[in-house]
Design an enzyme around this catalytic site. Structure first.
Site, short mmCIF file in Angstrom:
data_model
loop_
_atom_site.label_atom_id
_atom_site.label_comp_id
_atom_site.label_asym_id
_atom_site.label_seq_id
_atom_site.Cartn_x
_atom_site.Cartn_y
_atom_site.Cartn_z
N GLU A 228 0.54 -0.94 0.17
CA GLU A 228 0.22 0.13 -0.31
C GLU A 228 0.76 1.38 -0.11
O GLU A 228 1.23 1.64 0.75
CB GLU A 228 -0.31 0.09 1.32
N CYS A 262 -2.33 9.06 2.04
CA CYS A 262 -1.18 8.74 1.00
C CYS A 262 -2.64 9.73 -0.10
O CYS A 262 -1.72 9.28 -1.04
CB CYS A 262 -1.92 7.79 1.33
P1 NAD Z 1 7.94 4.56 4.86
O1 NAD Z 1 8.27 4.10 3.66
O2 NAD Z 1 9.35 5.69 5.25
O3 NAD Z 1 7.95 3.94 6.10
C1 NAD Z 1 7.18 2.44 6.33
C2 NAD Z 1 7.56 1.68 7.25
O4 NAD Z 1 8.93 0.92 6.64
C3 NAD Z 1 8.20 1.81 9.20
O5 NAD Z 1 7.65 0.99 9.70
C4 NAD Z 1 9.55 2.18 8.96
O6 NAD Z 1 10.51 1.44 10.10
C5 NAD Z 1 10.24 0.46 7.95
N1 NAD Z 1 11.25 0.88 6.61
C6 NAD Z 1 11.76 2.26 6.51
N2 NAD Z 1 12.98 2.42 5.82
C7 NAD Z 1 12.86 0.66 5.62
C8 NAD Z 1 13.83 -0.35 5.12
N3 NAD Z 1 15.02 0.57 4.69
N4 NAD Z 1 13.55 -1.71 5.12
C9 NAD Z 1 12.33 -1.48 5.80
N5 NAD Z 1 11.06 -0.59 6.18
C10 NAD Z 1 11.80 -0.18 6.37
O7 NAD Z 1 6.71 5.14 5.74
P2 NAD Z 1 6.22 6.44 6.20
O8 NAD Z 1 7.53 8.02 6.09
O9 NAD Z 1 6.30 5.73 7.14
O10 NAD Z 1 4.91 6.80 5.07
C11 NAD Z 1 4.53 7.49 4.44
C12 NAD Z 1 4.66 6.99 3.07
O11 NAD Z 1 3.69 5.89 2.84
C13 NAD Z 1 4.44 8.15 2.15
O12 NAD Z 1 4.73 7.94 0.46
C14 NAD Z 1 2.31 7.25 2.07
O13 NAD Z 1 1.94 7.46 1.14
C15 NAD Z 1 2.35 6.04 2.22
N6 NAD Z 1 1.01 5.36 2.55
C16 NAD Z 1 0.66 4.95 1.69
C17 NAD Z 1 -0.28 4.32 2.47
C18 NAD Z 1 -1.54 3.71 1.57
O14 NAD Z 1 -2.87 3.23 2.40
N7 NAD Z 1 -1.64 3.72 0.03
C19 NAD Z 1 -1.03 4.81 3.56
C20 NAD Z 1 0.23 5.27 4.51
C21 NAD Z 1 0.46 6.24 3.86
#
Ligand code: NAD
Length: 474
Positions: A228, A262
């Site tokens: 997602e 998002c």
């Molecule tokens: P992110 O991808 O930075 O982090 C999400 C998760 O991934 C966190 O739990 C984090 O600890 C983990 N993570 C971060 N870096 C990692 C790595 N290198 N390896 C493994 N895991 C890792 O996202 P965010 O900043 O928390 O959220 C923002 C993004 O999420 C935006 O792009 C937003 O559009 C998207 N989002 C999508 C939805 C949806 O339903 N489609 C909902 C909310 C947010």
């Protein structure tokens, strides 16, 4: 619940190795729990959904306080967008029996006598990784599907919303046997340590770049993924609108949670003939919602971290500020901002904004707006404001996006009969309502034959039988 502070990934780090061992221990327990077969029954799943609902109800005050501490989330927004999961749990409770029911399907005549059915079965032990922007809802909502479908689950909330991560961990540990559902807290290293293990499904919500890392890790074990993700969701506005309503709906969808949504409208494409009236109405809406000084409004959230604040304020100089533009680093406040005259090559038009800044792009012909949308990755959401069905259809036919909402913003996500998910770079798979159950189930095809008689035609020797088969196939 398990909390890790150090890197579990490094082979030279004893604390790290200990952390990886702890994760493996949880998974071993969860595999054993799953193998008992307990999660298979309707009664067990129903009881767990009810327990989850009660836990959310019992912890509402703490959840709201955690969201306030992490994002200054206004209470009403937190209710509508996070505690809202109770509605999803209610639906799963109501529909569970029908979702679990095997479905009989017809068999072709040449298979006679036989019966066939499709049975949903749980996948096993699943991993759910969440982001920080709706940090409670985006952990619990996929969990509802995982429980309903009969899985064990390991949850990894975002470390960027630490208060909510804590409350998720404590709520889960008080409610469920850790061998059934458990939480590991921590940052990137913990996420990587968890991803090194084998799961039966990985459900990830976050950015597109990390989604690729998750998918690569899953590929090592051939684990299916639901991703997602995000992207730049356009909002197209035609002349055929009710200006005041359109303005309010766009302003609301853009600025709830200070734009950290998002599916927030990322940028607006507006017919130049309606633009002046619409922008004025949007300015009025911002003032109505948040007052003359939104920094004083109890109904306006803050940016989650200094990193995101510093990233966002760079965008403020990339157009003419029509509304807002002010900011304050001390409490990570950025005013609801509408940016006019934004060049298409500006940075704010390249990456997902994920903050309270709305660039306005005007168009003369709708073909220009469609061409711009198509020049970018397929978005998670697409918004169309127009009464004209032909205008709506043209955009629907010529573009692609995870979902669409016509004449409103955001609301399609709150409709559980509509599967929610992205397409292309905005995601893989979908959930909500029955789609959540499907995501965490394997649909097993089962054919049942009997011993009434045995048609020998398919057995060797084959001589003289080909003509009959040709006639059957047609
Ligand atoms: P992110 O991808 O930075 O982090 C999400 C998760 O991934 C966190 O739990 C984090 O600890 C983990 N993570 C971060 N870096 C990692 C790595 N290198 N390896 C493994 N895991 C890792 O996202 P965010 O900043 O928390 O959220 C923002 C993004 O999420 C935006 O792009 C937003 O559009 C998207 N989002 C999508 C939805 C949806 O339903 N489609 C909902 C909310 C947010």
């Amino acid at each position: 619940m398990v909390q890790f502070a150090s890197s579990p990934n490094s082979q030279d780090n004893p604390a790290a190795l200990q952390s990886s061992t702890a994760i493996r221990d949880i998974l071993r327990q969860q595999r054993a729990f799953f193998e008992t077969g307990k999660t298979q029954s309707y009664e067990f799943r129903l009881a767990q959904l009810k327990a989850l609902k009660q836990a959310v109800l019992d912890h509402q005050t703490e959840i709201l306080a955690a969201l306030k501490a992490d994002l200054s989330k206004p209470e009403l927004e937190a209710y509508l967008t996070e505690i809202w999961v109770i509605k999803e749990i209610n639906e799963a409770i109501k529909q569970l029996r029908s979702w679990m029911k095997p479905k009989s399907v017809p068999v072709p005549l040449e298979q006679f006598p036989a019966k066939a059915r499709i049975c949903p079965e749980p996948l096993g032990v699943v991993l759910i990784i969440g982001p920080w922007n709706y940090p409670f809802q985006l952990m619990i909502s996929p969990l509802i599907g995982a429980i309903a479908a009969g899985n064990c689950a390991l949850l990894k909330p975002s470390e960027i919303a630490p208060h909510t991560s804590r409350i998720v961990a404590s709520l889960i540990s008080k409610t469920f046997d850790p061998g059934y559902i458990s939480v590991v807290e921590g940052g990137v290293e913990v996420s990587q340590a968890v991803l090194a293990e084998k799961f039966d499904h990985i459900f990830f919500t976050g950015g597109t770049a990390i989604g690729k890392i998750v998918m690569a890790a899953a590929a090592q074990h051939l684990t299916p993924v639901t991703l997602e993700l995000g992207g730049k969701s356009p909002c197209i506005v035609d002349t055929e609108i009710q200006v005041e309503y359109a303005a309010k709906r766009i302003v609301w969808g853009k600025f709830i949670n200070a734009g950290q949504t998002c599916i927030a409208p990322d940028y607006m494409l507006v017919d130049r003939r309606i633009k002046p009236a619409l922008l004025e109405a949007m300015k009025t809406a911002v003032q109505e919602f948040y007052g003359e000084d939104p920094a004083q409004s109890p109904d306006y959230a803050r940016i989650v971290s200094d990193r995101h604040f510093n990233r966002l304020i760079q965008f403020l100089h990339e157009g003419q500020v029509f509304v807002g533009g002010t900011h304050n680093a001390a409490d990570r406040y950025i005013a609801p901002t509408i940016l006019d005259q934004v060049p298409l090559n500006a940075a704010v038009m390249q990456e997902e904004i994920f903050g309270p800044i709305l660039p306005i792009i005007e168009y003369e012909q709708i073909a220009e707006a469609i061409a711009l949308i198509k020049s970018k990755s397929k978005p998670l959401a697409l918004y169309i404001f127009s009464r004209d069905p032909q205008f709506q259809d043209r955009i629907l036919q010529q573009t692609s996006s995870g979902g669409v909402c016509i004449n409103d913003t955001i609301m399609h996500i709150a409709t559980s009969s509509l599967p929610f998910g992205g397409v292309g770079e905005s995601g893989i798979g979908s959930y909500h309502g029955k789609a959540s159950f499907d995501t965490f189930s394997h649909y097993r095809s089962i054919m049942v034959k009997n011993f009434w008689f045995d048609v020998k035609l398919r057995y060797a020797p084959y001589a003289g039988k080909l003509g009959l088969f040709k006639r059957i196939i047609g």
